[in-house]
Write a protein that holds these residues in place. Structure first.
Motif, PDB file in Angstrom:
ATOM      1  N   ASP A 137       0.973  -0.682   0.100  1.00  0.00           N
ATOM      2  CA  ASP A 137       0.111   0.369   0.208  1.00  0.00           C
ATOM      3  C   ASP A 137       1.182   1.360   0.422  1.00  0.00           C
ATOM      4  OD1 ASP A 137       0.821  -0.649   2.635  1.00  0.00           O
ATOM      5  OD2 ASP A 137      -0.405   0.668   3.600  1.00  0.00           O
ATOM      6  N   ARG A 138       2.168   1.006  -0.307  1.00  0.00           N
ATOM      7  CA  ARG A 138       3.318   2.478  -0.174  1.00  0.00           C
ATOM      8  C   ARG A 138       4.190   2.108  -1.429  1.00  0.00           C
ATOM      9  NH1 ARG A 138       4.852   2.449   6.057  1.00  0.00           N
ATOM     10  NH2 ARG A 138       2.827   2.651   7.255  1.00  0.00           N
ATOM     11  N   ARG A 139       3.654   1.921  -2.492  1.00  0.00           N
ATOM     12  CA  ARG A 139       4.285   1.856  -4.374  1.00  0.00           C
ATOM     13  C   ARG A 139       4.516   3.130  -4.492  1.00  0.00           C
ATOM     14  NH1 ARG A 139       1.047  -3.026  -5.794  1.00  0.00           N
ATOM     15  NH2 ARG A 139       0.654  -1.969  -7.024  1.00  0.00           N
ATOM     16  N   GLY A 140       3.338   4.296  -3.812  1.00  0.00           N
ATOM     17  CA  GLY A 140       3.392   5.360  -4.368  1.00  0.00           C
ATOM     18  C   GLY A 140       4.285   6.273  -4.111  1.00  0.00           C
ATOM     19  N   LEU A 141       4.674   5.723  -2.720  1.00  0.00           N
ATOM     20  CA  LEU A 141       5.395   6.674  -0.975  1.00  0.00           C
ATOM     21  C   LEU A 141       6.206   6.539  -1.806  1.00  0.00           C
ATOM     22  CD1 LEU A 141       5.542   8.993   0.386  1.00  0.00           C
ATOM     23  CD2 LEU A 141       5.081   7.038   2.163  1.00  0.00           C
ATOM     24  N   TRP A 142       7.027   4.943  -1.715  1.00  0.00           N
ATOM     25  CA  TRP A 142       8.462   4.782  -1.990  1.00  0.00           C
ATOM     26  C   TRP A 142       8.575   4.548  -3.649  1.00  0.00           C
ATOM     27  CZ3 TRP A 142      10.588   0.215   1.167  1.00  0.00           C
ATOM     28  CH2 TRP A 142       9.683   0.570   2.715  1.00  0.00           C
ATOM     29  N   GLY A 143       8.380   4.571  -3.566  1.00  0.00           N
ATOM     30  CA  GLY A 143       8.396   5.325  -6.433  1.00  0.00           C
ATOM     31  C   GLY A 143       8.739   6.928  -6.488  1.00  0.00           C
TER      32      GLY A 143
ATOM     33  N   PRO B  96       5.847  13.731  -2.293  1.00  0.00           N
ATOM     34  CA  PRO B  96       5.782  12.570  -0.933  1.00  0.00           C
ATOM     35  C   PRO B  96       4.539  13.198  -1.440  1.00  0.00           C
ATOM     36  CG  PRO B  96       7.524  14.560   0.137  1.00  0.00           C
ATOM     37  CD  PRO B  96       7.351  14.268  -1.215  1.00  0.00           C
ATOM     38  N   VAL B  97       4.482  14.057  -0.498  1.00  0.00           N
ATOM     39  CA  VAL B  97       2.178  14.589   0.112  1.00  0.00           C
ATOM     40  C   VAL B  97       1.007  13.920  -1.251  1.00  0.00           C
ATOM     41  CG1 VAL B  97       0.508  16.088   0.319  1.00  0.00           C
ATOM     42  CG2 VAL B  97       2.439  16.358   1.187  1.00  0.00           C
ATOM     43  N   MET B  98       1.629  14.486  -2.393  1.00  0.00           N
ATOM     44  CA  MET B  98       0.777  13.802  -3.777  1.00  0.00           C
ATOM     45  C   MET B  98       1.565  12.298  -3.692  1.00  0.00           C
ATOM     46  SD  MET B  98      -0.732  16.524  -5.140  1.00  0.00           S
ATOM     47  CE  MET B  98      -0.286  18.148  -5.189  1.00  0.00           C
ATOM     48  N   ALA B  99       2.483  11.787  -3.856  1.00  0.00           N
ATOM     49  CA  ALA B  99       2.467   9.997  -4.339  1.00  0.00           C
ATOM     50  C   ALA B  99       1.521   9.432  -3.256  1.00  0.00           C
ATOM     51  CB  ALA B  99       3.829  10.160  -3.908  1.00  0.00           C
ATOM     52  N   LYS B 100       1.918   9.751  -2.397  1.00  0.00           N
ATOM     53  CA  LYS B 100       1.190   9.348  -0.714  1.00  0.00           C
ATOM     54  C   LYS B 100      -0.350   9.167  -0.898  1.00  0.00           C
ATOM     55  CE  LYS B 100       0.269   7.285   2.991  1.00  0.00           C
ATOM     56  NZ  LYS B 100       0.047   5.814   3.333  1.00  0.00           N
ATOM     57  N   LEU B 101      -1.032  10.545  -1.394  1.00  0.00           N
ATOM     58  CA  LEU B 101      -2.476  10.810  -2.184  1.00  0.00           C
ATOM     59  C   LEU B 101      -2.842   9.583  -2.870  1.00  0.00           C
ATOM     60  CD1 LEU B 101      -4.655  12.284  -1.354  1.00  0.00           C
ATOM     61  CD2 LEU B 101      -4.244  13.850  -2.858  1.00  0.00           C
ATOM     62  N   SER B 102      -1.679   9.314  -3.813  1.00  0.00           N
ATOM     63  CA  SER B 102      -1.634   8.847  -4.975  1.00  0.00           C
ATOM     64  C   SER B 102      -2.008   6.850  -4.547  1.00  0.00           C
ATOM     65  CB  SER B 102      -1.015   8.152  -5.979  1.00  0.00           C
ATOM     66  OG  SER B 102      -0.115   7.680  -5.565  1.00  0.00           O
ATOM     67  N   ASP B 103      -1.285   6.946  -3.197  1.00  0.00           N
ATOM     68  CA  ASP B 103      -1.598   5.983  -2.309  1.00  0.00           C
ATOM     69  C   ASP B 103      -3.573   5.428  -1.734  1.00  0.00           C
ATOM     70  OD1 ASP B 103       0.614   4.484  -2.815  1.00  0.00           O
ATOM     71  OD2 ASP B 103       1.716   5.222  -1.559  1.00  0.00           O
ATOM     72  N   ARG B 104      -3.824   5.904  -1.775  1.00  0.00           N
ATOM     73  CA  ARG B 104      -5.105   6.423  -1.438  1.00  0.00           C
ATOM     74  C   ARG B 104      -6.531   6.275  -2.115  1.00  0.00           C
ATOM     75  NH1 ARG B 104      -5.264   7.195   4.155  1.00  0.00           N
ATOM     76  NH2 ARG B 104      -3.378   7.154   5.165  1.00  0.00           N
TER      77      ARG B 104
ATOM     78  N   GLN C 233       4.835  14.252 -11.782  1.00  0.00           N
ATOM     79  CA  GLN C 233       5.857  13.823 -11.093  1.00  0.00           C
ATOM     80  C   GLN C 233       5.985  12.530  -9.936  1.00  0.00           C
ATOM     81  OE1 GLN C 233       9.690  13.897 -12.397  1.00  0.00           O
ATOM     82  NE2 GLN C 233       9.436  12.124 -11.658  1.00  0.00           N
ATOM     83  N   GLY C 234       5.682  13.051  -8.377  1.00  0.00           N
ATOM     84  CA  GLY C 234       5.280  12.228  -7.586  1.00  0.00           C
ATOM     85  C   GLY C 234       4.598  10.615  -7.714  1.00  0.00           C
ATOM     86  N   CYS C 235       3.822  10.732  -8.747  1.00  0.00           N
ATOM     87  CA  CYS C 235       3.228   9.494  -9.188  1.00  0.00           C
ATOM     88  C   CYS C 235       4.004   8.718 -10.529  1.00  0.00           C
ATOM     89  CB  CYS C 235       1.127   9.866  -9.305  1.00  0.00           C
ATOM     90  SG  CYS C 235       0.807  10.913  -7.843  1.00  0.00           S
ATOM     91  N   ILE C 236       4.626   9.262 -10.622  1.00  0.00           N
ATOM     92  CA  ILE C 236       5.059   9.208 -12.520  1.00  0.00           C
ATOM     93  C   ILE C 236       6.189   7.659 -11.687  1.00  0.00           C
ATOM     94  CG2 ILE C 236       6.195   9.043 -14.204  1.00  0.00           C
ATOM     95  CD1 ILE C 236       4.909  11.912 -14.645  1.00  0.00           C
ATOM     96  N   PRO C 237       6.793   7.951 -10.470  1.00  0.00           N
ATOM     97  CA  PRO C 237       7.290   6.437 -11.151  1.00  0.00           C
ATOM     98  C   PRO C 237       6.501   4.734 -10.399  1.00  0.00           C
ATOM     99  CG  PRO C 237       8.337   8.124  -9.999  1.00  0.00           C
ATOM    100  CD  PRO C 237       7.237   8.774 -10.276  1.00  0.00           C
ATOM    101  N   ALA C 238       5.716   5.224 -10.030  1.00  0.00           N
ATOM    102  CA  ALA C 238       4.922   4.168  -9.382  1.00  0.00           C
ATOM    103  C   ALA C 238       3.786   3.967 -10.553  1.00  0.00           C
ATOM    104  CB  ALA C 238       4.256   4.481  -7.945  1.00  0.00           C
ATOM    105  N   PHE C 239       3.246   4.369 -11.195  1.00  0.00           N
ATOM    106  CA  PHE C 239       2.385   4.505 -12.003  1.00  0.00           C
ATOM    107  C   PHE C 239       2.965   4.329 -13.575  1.00  0.00           C
ATOM    108  CE2 PHE C 239      -0.792   7.157 -15.243  1.00  0.00           C
ATOM    109  CZ  PHE C 239      -1.715   5.549 -15.315  1.00  0.00           C
ATOM    110  N   LEU C 240       3.881   4.563 -13.917  1.00  0.00           N
ATOM    111  CA  LEU C 240       4.675   3.325 -14.736  1.00  0.00           C
ATOM    112  C   LEU C 240       5.302   2.258 -14.754  1.00  0.00           C
ATOM    113  CD1 LEU C 240       6.157   6.626 -17.235  1.00  0.00           C
ATOM    114  CD2 LEU C 240       4.176   5.698 -17.354  1.00  0.00           C
ATOM    115  N   GLY C 241       6.361   2.154 -13.807  1.00  0.00           N
ATOM    116  CA  GLY C 241       6.491   0.736 -13.274  1.00  0.00           C
ATOM    117  C   GLY C 241       4.967  -0.080 -13.037  1.00  0.00           C
ATOM    118  N   GLU C 242       4.669  -0.056 -12.528  1.00  0.00           N
ATOM    119  CA  GLU C 242       2.889  -0.502 -12.868  1.00  0.00           C
ATOM    120  C   GLU C 242       2.616  -1.291 -13.526  1.00  0.00           C
ATOM    121  OE1 GLU C 242       1.880   0.839  -7.694  1.00  0.00           O
ATOM    122  OE2 GLU C 242       1.188   1.383  -9.820  1.00  0.00           O
TER     123      GLU C 242
END
Length: 448
Positions: free
Chosen positions: A153-159, A291-299, A347-356
């Motif tokens: 549940d934290r791939r967005g944040l860690w990505g 990280p705020v935007m990335a964590k939001l994408s995890d939710r 940018q906060g979401c793209i690493p996880a979004f594309l990698g996934e």
């Protein structure tokens, strides 16, 4: 119960910190190298390597040399991504930093045009090509290290550790340049501009040491296809094309927001130090917001954050220029902060979004090739195109605003077409959907 929970929590924090240092800090050093070149291209290089032009045209030529590094990015992404899938992430992540740091240090050692003539800009372009090759494999591998080691549940944040690293690298790069611009112009152009490049080359050694301590991976040869990128093109053509579009749109917006804006502020009469301090304020905002935007994408999901943030970013440029044009430093600072907060949404979401979007066996090749192709098409031309539009419109930024808006639309549409992945278990990432099977059948038909 408290004693039972605390060790687990401490272990999670330690793992996250180690992952951030390997993934984010390495990318911070890599992006520091790129940002100092971009800033030097806007401030110093027109007179050091490209004399004989007026300042704006000289800047245009310097940005063209800056863009040359993006030409090699897709090749670096394919080559380094191939071996990252076949033999593991660790060795490739060390290699990219070594190449990047060496090239950066050598740029700081180059003679000027006045010393060796046309050989000087030729050497600049050559080193930029080498930098681009290394950067082509750096971002994808660093992003995947965060994603593949993250809790479900934290791939967005860690990505987003790599994205946070971009902010840190930008902050450090602009901060160093802000300091050296306090020196007299003669010293800045004679020798001081070299110091950030030498410093960047030395700092990369810290990232190399950190990555050399990564756990040794098992060989991936038995799991990866013989040529991962070709396998991904055959199995996931739709995701590949859409991911390129996402990267194109984002990099166009990002390099207008981070590099072109320095030139624009100077054209309006802001001195070097003021324009760089504006960049520092923007970098701080970006680093906090990512990280705020990335964590939001995890939710709530990757797509809502990417799409809404991108459209807001593109629209805000029409307010950004009037805010900066007034030459009120406080209002300009607000404009830079808001641009970077909105930039952090995609940018906060793209690493996880594309990698996934891709399976683990071809993920390094796929994310590197698609992102770096989009970066070459978008980021490699953004600062040059924006400067040319400014000239074409006689200093009116409306052309740049329209250009940014078009890039935002491309990014949003391509993101809309990708699969929402934030709830997909890691083991199922990259599994084929009905649309994917249809696209694969079309490719198989065309290739016989």
């Amino acid at each position: 119960m408290t004693d039972t929970v605390r060790p687990g929590l401490k272990a999670q924090v330690a793992t996250a910190t180690r992952t951030f240092f390997i993934s984010g800090f390495g990318t911070a050093l890599e992006f520091y190298d790129f940002i100092i070149y971009g800033l030097a291209a806007a401030i110093v290089f027109p007179s050091v390597f490209f004399p004989g032009f007026d300042h704006t045209v000289g800047t245009l030529v310097a940005f063209a040399a800056f863009g040359s590094g993006f030409v090699a990015r897709p090749l670096g992404g394919i080559v380094i991504g191939h071996f990252g899938d076949r033999i593991g992430r660790k060795s490739m992540l060390i290699l990219t930093l070594v190449i990047m740091g060496s090239s950066t240090f050598l740029i700081g050692c180059l003679p000027s045009y006045q010393s060796v003539g046309v050989a000087a800009p030729v050497m600049v372009v050559a080193l930029r090509l080498i930098q681009g090759f290394a950067a082509g494999g750096e971002w994808g591998g660093a992003s995947l290290y965060g994603i593949e080691n993250a809790p479900e549940d934290r791939r967005g944040l860690w990505g987003s550790f790599t994205s946070t690293g971009i902010g840190i690298g930008s902050l450090f790069g602009t901060g160093v340049f802000a300091v050296i611009t306090l020196l007299p112009q003669e010293d800045l152009k004679a020798w001081a501009w070299r110091v950030p490049f030498w410093l960047g080359g030395l700092l990369v050694l810290i990232g190399v040491v950190a990555r050399s301590r990564m756990p040794q991976e098992e060989r991936r040869t038995e799991h990866a296809p013989r040529v991962p990128i070709l396998d991904s093109i055959r199995r996931h053509p739709r995701q590949m094309l859409l991911a390129i579009g996402v990267a194109f749109g984002y990099n166009t917006l990002a390099y207008i927001g981070s590099i072109f804006t320095v030139t624009y502020a100077e054209e309006l009469g802001y001195d070097y130090t003021e324009s760089l301090l504006l960049q520092v304020a923007g970098s701080i905002a970006f680093t906090v917001a990512v990280p705020v935007m990335a964590k939001l994408s995890d939710r709530v999901g990757r797509k809502p954050v990417v799409i809404l943030g991108t459209l807001a970013y593109g629209a805000f440029f029409f307010a950004y220029f009037p805010m900066v044009n007034g030459h009120a430093l406080a209002l300009a600072t607000v404009a830079y902060v808001l641009v970077n907060v909105l930039m952090a949404a995609p940018q906060g979401c793209i690493p996880a979004f594309l990698g996934e979007q891709f399976p683990g066996s071809t993920r390094y090749s796929s994310i590197s090739a698609t992102y770096q192709t989009g970066a070459a098409l978008g980021g490699g031309t953004a600062a040059t195109a924006a400067t040319a539009l400014l000239l074409a419109f006689d200093g009116n930024p409306i052309g740049v605003g329209l250009y940014s808006g078009a890039a935002a639309v491309v990014l949003a549409l391509c993101a809309w077409g990708l699969r929402e992945t934030f709830k997909v278990p890691t083991a199922q990432l990259g599994s084929a959907t009905k649309a994917d099977r249809g696209a694969k059948a079309a490719v198989d038909t065309m290739t016989g």
